[in-house]
Design a protein around this motif. Sequence first.
Motif: not given
Length: 320
Positions: A33, A35, A77-78, A80-83, A97, A99-100
């Motif tokens: 990711s 980040d 990866w997006s 912001d490393s969220h998606y 998402i 992490r989930s």
Amino acid sequence: MAAESSPPPPYKPYRHRETLTPHSRAISCVKFSNDGTLLATSSLDKTLAVFSVHPILTPTPLSTLIGHSDGVSDLAWSYDSHYICSASDDRTLRIWIARSGESIKTLRGHSAFVFCVNFNPPSNLIVSGSFDETVRVWDAKTGRCDHVIRAHSMPVTAVHFNRDGSSIVSGSHDGSCKVWDAVTGACLKVLIDEKGAPGPGVSFTRFSPNGKYILVGTLDGNLKLWSFSTGKVLKNYTGHVNRVYCITATFSVSVSGKYIISGSEDQGVYIWDVRSKALMQKLEGHSDTVICVSCHPMENIIASAGLDNDKTVRIWVQDA
């Protein structure tokens, strides 16, 4: 007396630190990711896996992304490393998402395998390439397709946005590599034309981190660095084997130097000095083609992934 320019730091070799086995089939992609806290993998087993990453500790499994009905060829990866966005042989892309592991959107429109995918830097757009020979640009929020670019005459093997998101580079088995306007879909530049004598298929392409160069891999074992502005070849990195698979390469830019890193069909990971083109190291340990490599954005860590006779991700580090 003028101060002499300091020589580049000596090369520090990488060593194998650990092996991950998140999949039951060939791994198609591995990416850190932005980040640096996560690592994601995709596989022909139809799933993706996400790990928590630490500079010293072994990566910890976080989530498994289940939902595709066929093999997954690529992931992005997006910013912001969220998606995560995944590209699948089931002709769809999915946004997750990370992490989930929740699937929140499915992008439909391609009529054949979706082979490659990337977010633009603001991560409001997604670009995909397919065996249907098109490049599609999607609105990441709505999942709507904004553009269909009739880009190539054979499967699209790679797509990538430049640093400011204004341009997209694409490569294809038809032997061509082209640059497109991300807003209008107009063709801005043809680096390699498919007309005339048929050349080797383009197995991979991407912009350099500063957007000034384009790295292009072809199915004749060449990995060339092109100038985006002049459309001329500046460097050629050789020694690895690439004649069958779409092997991804990447840039490693840090205080310790600037390198190009690629997998190979001889089961190795190759590391070249960007400027001198010198082969600095070949990492060995995989038992099948190394299809993908990824560099950690902050630490000198490489992740590499192998095909069906290997099915592993190997983590390589430099000693301090």
